[in-house]
Design an enzyme around this catalytic site. Structure first.
Site, PDB file in Angstrom:
ATOM      1  N   CYS A 213       7.521  -4.598  15.407  1.00  0.00           N
ATOM      2  CA  CYS A 213       7.182  -3.703  16.518  1.00  0.00           C
ATOM      3  C   CYS A 213       5.807  -4.082  17.073  1.00  0.00           C
ATOM      4  O   CYS A 213       4.900  -4.466  16.325  1.00  0.00           O
ATOM      5  CB  CYS A 213       7.193  -2.243  16.065  1.00  0.00           C
ATOM      6  SG  CYS A 213       8.847  -1.746  15.533  1.00  0.00           S
TER       7      CYS A 213
ATOM      8  N   CYS B  88       3.668   8.464   0.909  1.00  0.00           N
ATOM      9  CA  CYS B  88       4.225   7.558   1.912  1.00  0.00           C
ATOM     10  C   CYS B  88       4.435   6.209   1.218  1.00  0.00           C
ATOM     11  O   CYS B  88       3.478   5.551   0.820  1.00  0.00           O
ATOM     12  CB  CYS B  88       3.233   7.457   3.059  1.00  0.00           C
ATOM     13  SG  CYS B  88       3.791   6.400   4.380  1.00  0.00           S
TER      14      CYS B  88
ATOM     15  N   GLU C 281       0.811  -1.210   0.000  1.00  0.00           N
ATOM     16  CA  GLU C 281       0.000   0.000   0.000  1.00  0.00           C
ATOM     17  C   GLU C 281       0.847   1.264   0.000  1.00  0.00           C
ATOM     18  O   GLU C 281       1.989   1.278   0.458  1.00  0.00           O
ATOM     19  CB  GLU C 281      -0.938  -0.003   1.198  1.00  0.00           C
ATOM     20  CG  GLU C 281      -0.201  -0.031   2.517  1.00  0.00           C
ATOM     21  CD  GLU C 281      -1.122  -0.274   3.702  1.00  0.00           C
ATOM     22  OE1 GLU C 281      -2.109  -1.011   3.554  1.00  0.00           O
ATOM     23  OE2 GLU C 281      -0.840   0.277   4.763  1.00  0.00           O
TER      24      GLU C 281
ATOM     25  N   CYS D 220       7.307  -6.777   7.369  1.00  0.00           N
ATOM     26  CA  CYS D 220       8.527  -6.248   8.001  1.00  0.00           C
ATOM     27  C   CYS D 220       9.010  -7.267   9.025  1.00  0.00           C
ATOM     28  O   CYS D 220       8.206  -7.867   9.735  1.00  0.00           O
ATOM     29  CB  CYS D 220       8.225  -4.920   8.691  1.00  0.00           C
ATOM     30  SG  CYS D 220       9.661  -4.185   9.514  1.00  0.00           S
TER      31      CYS D 220
ATOM     32  N   CYS E 172       2.450  -2.361  15.615  1.00  0.00           N
ATOM     33  CA  CYS E 172       2.411  -2.051  14.180  1.00  0.00           C
ATOM     34  C   CYS E 172       1.726  -3.168  13.382  1.00  0.00           C
ATOM     35  O   CYS E 172       2.083  -4.345  13.525  1.00  0.00           O
ATOM     36  CB  CYS E 172       3.848  -1.845  13.687  1.00  0.00           C
ATOM     37  SG  CYS E 172       3.972  -1.685  11.900  1.00  0.00           S
TER      38      CYS E 172
ATOM     39  N   CYS F  90       0.125   2.750   8.490  1.00  0.00           N
ATOM     40  CA  CYS F  90       1.023   1.657   8.189  1.00  0.00           C
ATOM     41  C   CYS F  90       0.421   0.245   8.207  1.00  0.00           C
ATOM     42  O   CYS F  90       0.167  -0.318   9.261  1.00  0.00           O
ATOM     43  CB  CYS F  90       2.125   1.772   9.239  1.00  0.00           C
ATOM     44  SG  CYS F  90       3.540   0.765   9.009  1.00  0.00           S
TER      45      CYS F  90
HETATM   46  N1  SAH Z   1       9.882   0.833   9.508  1.00  0.00           N
HETATM   47  C1  SAH Z   1      10.149   2.209   9.624  1.00  0.00           C
HETATM   48  C2  SAH Z   1       9.286   3.080   8.752  1.00  0.00           C
HETATM   49  C3  SAH Z   1       7.847   2.706   8.577  1.00  0.00           C
HETATM   50  S1  SAH Z   1       6.754   2.967   9.908  1.00  0.00           S
HETATM   51  C4  SAH Z   1      10.065   2.656  11.051  1.00  0.00           C
HETATM   52  O1  SAH Z   1       9.589   1.914  11.881  1.00  0.00           O
HETATM   53  O2  SAH Z   1      10.513   3.763  11.323  1.00  0.00           O
HETATM   54  C5  SAH Z   1       6.588   4.748  10.033  1.00  0.00           C
HETATM   55  C6  SAH Z   1       6.285   5.212  11.458  1.00  0.00           C
HETATM   56  O3  SAH Z   1       4.956   4.801  11.858  1.00  0.00           O
HETATM   57  C7  SAH Z   1       7.233   4.637  12.482  1.00  0.00           C
HETATM   58  O4  SAH Z   1       7.638   5.618  13.394  1.00  0.00           O
HETATM   59  C8  SAH Z   1       6.376   3.589  13.148  1.00  0.00           C
HETATM   60  O5  SAH Z   1       6.854   3.247  14.416  1.00  0.00           O
HETATM   61  C9  SAH Z   1       5.035   4.264  13.164  1.00  0.00           C
HETATM   62  N2  SAH Z   1       3.900   3.363  13.399  1.00  0.00           N
HETATM   63  C10 SAH Z   1       3.759   2.066  13.083  1.00  0.00           C
HETATM   64  N3  SAH Z   1       2.556   1.595  13.472  1.00  0.00           N
HETATM   65  C11 SAH Z   1       1.922   2.627  14.056  1.00  0.00           C
HETATM   66  C12 SAH Z   1       0.635   2.779  14.657  1.00  0.00           C
HETATM   67  N4  SAH Z   1      -0.205   1.768  14.750  1.00  0.00           N
HETATM   68  N5  SAH Z   1       0.321   3.998  15.149  1.00  0.00           N
HETATM   69  C13 SAH Z   1       1.184   5.029  15.070  1.00  0.00           C
HETATM   70  N6  SAH Z   1       2.400   4.954  14.499  1.00  0.00           N
HETATM   71  C14 SAH Z   1       2.766   3.759  14.013  1.00  0.00           C
HETATM   72 FE1  SF4 Z   2       8.599  -2.575  10.770  1.00  0.00          FE
HETATM   73 FE2  SF4 Z   2       6.302  -1.488  11.600  1.00  0.00          FE
HETATM   74 FE3  SF4 Z   2       8.421  -1.599  13.247  1.00  0.00          FE
HETATM   75 FE4  SF4 Z   2       8.467   0.069  11.154  1.00  0.00          FE
HETATM   76  S1  SF4 Z   2       7.076   0.174  12.895  1.00  0.00           S
HETATM   77  S2  SF4 Z   2      10.125  -1.302  11.826  1.00  0.00           S
HETATM   78  S3  SF4 Z   2       7.287  -1.132   9.658  1.00  0.00           S
HETATM   79  S4  SF4 Z   2       7.310  -3.360  12.410  1.00  0.00           S
END
Ligand code: SAH
Ligand code: SF4
Length: 362
Positions: A125, A114, A101, A121, A128, A345
């Protein structure tokens, strides 16, 4: 972290090539190099994805390219917009039927795309949606460029010009480093999309050796580090890669990056109720960051189905932001766009897949 699957069999398209590579390709097919420049202009100035529309290119060259080097390797499968039409999300299918996406966000003075750099991934996290699915595979540069061109086309249809790129879609760009850098060089080319390096932001969960590599890159792209917690105990729970690169190691890399580039780093902080939103945590965060050329971007959490984390109420968000600000760190609150279309995301993809699964014949 799971190993990244090989890319050997993945097809390459026009968007995978730099302008010099495209010129070489055209020459190898027996045509003069300037045809490469013409193709480049169709791809990146006109956003044309079908060789049949490239009216000044000889048929023989179009045919030769079409069989081996298609324009785009992504097929748009669904586009959704918010009610006000300012946030547009596109789901794409890859040639091997992966789903990813891309989100285009229109602001009064800029239009930002974006971009996803991986399907899924490996970092995982805790909060996420993308992390939930593990890593299917890296995207190639061409698959990332296709997302940018698609957004540029969407923007133009609305009388706007694409100005900014954030690598904040699905995936960890520093675990797909070479392809991400190739994307940067292609979209930066002045004869094509001409997106300035300072308008490109790469966001990482903190892959330390690659932050060092990034500091050595000639193009001055912006760095955002997803911190989310000021101490190792909490950060390791939220961002598992912290066990490998703990906060002190990460901060040392950020300091080297700032010293080498002179550029300000932003720290992202997904704010979760009862997890990382106390005043003490705000104070600890400010203490950790004090003295660095940086600012904090607070992202109120977008809750994900099946995950227990919640967004604090607006007062809680303001209280936390003010506490960090008052302690001397420049801080902004960034509400994600397109919550009503699951633009955060990985969330629309997750929904699309469960939708398809629910409809699949038993
Ligand atoms: N993988 C990279 C970039 C993609 S995520 C990273 O983690 O930095 C982009 C941002 O969105 C990151 O700061 C991530 O931690 C945040 N993010 C992911 N899931 C989220 C959620 N459910 N609510 C708010 N921010 C989120
Ligand atoms: Fe991967 Fe989501 Fe963590 Fe970014 S926030 S590193 S996309 S698991």
């Amino acid at each position: 972290m799971r190993p990244v699957s090989g890319r050997a069999s993945r097809p390459r398209g026009i968007y995978d090539l730099s302008l010099p590579e495209l010129e070489t390709r055209v020459r190898d097919l027996g045509f003069p190099a300037y045809r490469g420049r013409q193709l480049w202009s169709w791809a990146y100035r006109q956003f044309v994805t079908d060789f049949s529309e490239m009216s000044n290119i000889p048929f023989a060259l179009r045919d030769a390219l079409a069989t081996e080097t298609p324009v785009s390797l992504l097929e748009p499968s669904r586009t959704v917009a918010t009610d006000d039409g300012e946030t547009i999300k596109t789901l794409y299918r890859t040639a091997d039927d992966q789903v990813l996406e891309t989100v285009l966000m229109l602001y009064p003075n800029r239009a930002t795309v974006c971009v996803s750099c991986q399907v899924g991934c490996a970092v995982g996290c805790a909060f996420c949606a993308t992390g939930l699915m593990g890593l299917a595979r890296n995207l190639g540069a061409g698959e990332m460029v296709a997302q940018v061109v698609g957004a540029a086309r969407e923007a133009r249809q609305r009388g706007r010009e694409l100005t900014n790129i954030v690598m904040m879609g699905m995936g960890e760009p520093l675990q797909n480093y070479a392809e991400t850098m190739k994307l940067v060089s292609i979209v930066h080319d002045p004869a094509g999309l001409n997106i300035g390096a300072r308008r490109i932001t790469l966001s990482t969960s903190g892959i330390v050796p690659k932050i060092d590599a990034l500091a050595d890159e000639p193009l001055q792209i912006k760095l955002a580090v997803s911190l989310h917690a000021p101490d190792d105990e909490l950060r390791s729970r939220l961002v598992p890669v912290n066990r490998r690169y703990p906060i002190a190691t990460l901060m040392a890399a950020v300091d080297r990056y700032i010293a080498k580039t002179g550029r300000r780093v932003s720290f992202e902080y997904a704010l979760m109720r009862g997890i990382n939103d106390s005043e003490k945590t705000a104070y600890d965060l400010a203490t950790l960051l004090r003295g660095r050329l940086c600012h904090v971007n607070i992202i109120p959490l977008n809750p994900v189905d099946m995950l227990p984390y919640e967004r604090p109420d607006p007062e809680g968000i303001e209280r936390f932001a003010n506490a960090v600000r008052t302690a001397g760190i420049p801080t902004t609150v960034r509400y994600s766009r397109g919550l009503d279309i699951d633009a955060a995301c990985g969330q629309l993809r997750a929904k699309e897949l469960s939708f398809s699964a629910a409809r699949a014949p038993k």
